[in-house]
Scaffold this active site. Structure first.
Site, short mmCIF file in Angstrom:
data_model
loop_
_atom_site.label_atom_id
_atom_site.label_comp_id
_atom_site.label_asym_id
_atom_site.label_seq_id
_atom_site.Cartn_x
_atom_site.Cartn_y
_atom_site.Cartn_z
N GLY A 12 34.93 -7.21 54.90
CA GLY A 12 33.87 -8.02 54.31
C GLY A 12 33.18 -7.29 53.18
CG PHE A 13 29.44 -7.97 49.99
CD1 PHE A 13 29.72 -7.05 49.00
CD2 PHE A 13 28.15 -8.48 50.08
CE1 PHE A 13 28.72 -6.63 48.11
CE2 PHE A 13 27.16 -8.08 49.21
CZ PHE A 13 27.44 -7.14 48.23
CB ILE A 14 28.03 -5.30 54.10
CG1 ILE A 14 27.01 -6.13 53.31
CG2 ILE A 14 27.35 -4.05 54.67
CD1 ILE A 14 25.96 -6.80 54.17
CE1 TYR A 154 24.20 -15.09 59.88
CE2 TYR A 154 22.12 -15.52 58.74
CZ TYR A 154 23.18 -14.67 59.06
OH TYR A 154 23.19 -13.40 58.55
CE LYS A 158 24.29 -11.84 61.93
NZ LYS A 158 25.12 -10.62 62.07
#
Length: 338
Positions: A12-14, A154, A158
């Site tokens: 993924g991006f991170i 979402y 979390k």
């Protein structure tokens, strides 16, 4: 230092930026990523291919919620650190497809906690989100503020992850740090996020959709700053406090080695200024479709990062103009634009 780090969501991006940093620092990195088609899979494949150029990196392409998959990785590699980034992301998509959030964010996190219970690492660091603050209007957001009214599924998943991890930290003495991200951006970013969509549209001469008529503020956090904070937090292992006494301003649990830490730029930027930074970097003016606020969204985010500074001595501070320019340079290079 050194050791083995298990990173979920490694393509993924991170995850990509974090894995690259850990490899540069001499860690052995074990990744897992299911290369989901939530956005352009080729972007994830390119990131993964770059990481695989390092002999210190191995990866399994599978879902974290697959029964037994995470347990097998823990048994095989006995990771010293676990950094859990894998998740179904996106506030708006959680309205259309909530089940994917249940499976990835709740069931997947359960699999990780169970594996950690069987093979305890030195420290687990799990990604939460600034969206966990929900309807809280007290700014800047502090980790000790109430976060009881999430406004999207979402965000609710979390916050549930934070609570699940707390119970395991309490019951099994597993050191856990939850970090709440604040609007991360930068090179290799996600195509579903505003910076990517705005840059693509502006360079193509298409109009951009600007929600709440541009009257929104975000605590934009450059990805390299985020990675630096995570890397430093790896060494800030929470300990169960003696006699349940927690220092003023610390989010440490009184009954568990569990802490929540904000990672943000601690400087909210008006959306219109963010768009102006993209216009400056591209040299083009954006045509704007002014839209109402989207369901599940919030008008502003702003991180108090005093706890991060206290724990690590570090505060993210990349100026949004510099960060946006770095992204636009990457975008042009990646897509072969002049």
């Amino acid at each position: 230092m050194g050791g083995t780090v298990l990173v979920t969501g490694s393509s993924g991006f991170i995850g990509y930026h974090l894995c690259a940093r850990l490899l540069a620092d001499g860690f052995t990195v074990v990744g897992i990523d299911n290369l989901s088609d939530y956005y352009d899979v080729s972007l994830k494949e390119r990131r993964q291919a770059m990481l695989l150029q390092s002999p210190g990196f191995t990866v399994v392409n599978d879902s974290i919620e697959a029964p037994g998959r995470i347990m097998a990785l823990f048994e095989a590699h006995k990771p010293d650190y676990v950094i859990h980034l894998a998740a179904q992301a996106g506030v708006r998509y959680s309205i259309e497809n909530p089940r994917s959030y249940l499976e990835s964010n709740i069931t997947g996190t359960f699999e990780i906690l169970e594996a950690a219970r069987a093979h305890p690492p030195k420290h687990m660091l799990l990604a939460s989100t600034s969206s966990a603050f929900g309807a809280n209007t007290e700014m800047p957001y502090r980790e000790t503020d109430k976060a009881d009214h999430q406004m999207s599924f979402y965000a609710a998943t979390k916050k549930a992850m934070e609570n699940m991890a707390h119970s395991y930290a309490h019951l099994f003495d597993l050191p856990v740090t939850m970090f709440r991200f604040f609007t991360v951006y930068g090179p290799w970013g996600r195509p579903d996020m505003a910076l990517f969509k705005f840059t693509r549209a502006i360079l193509n001469g298409d109009p951009i959709d600007v929600y709440n008529h541009g009257d929104m503020k975000r605590d934009f956090t450059y990805v390299e700053d985020l990675v630096q904070a995570i890397r430093l937090l790896m060494d800030a292992v929470p300990e169960r406090p003696e006699d349940g006494v927690v220092p003023e301003g610390d989010s440490l649990s009184p009954v568990a080695p569990h802490r929540v830490v904000n990672i943000g730029n601690s400087e909210p930027v008006q959306l219109t200024d963010y768009i102006a930074a993209i216009e400056a970097a591209t040299g083009l003016e954006a045509a704007q479709n002014l839209m109402p606020m989207q369901a599940g969204d919030v008008p502003a985010t702003w991180a108090d990062t005093a706890l991060l500074q206290r724990l690590t001595g570090y505060r993210p501070q990349t100026d949004v103009k510099d960060g946006v320019a770095a992204f636009v340079d990457w975008y042009r290079d990646y897509y072969g634009l002049v």
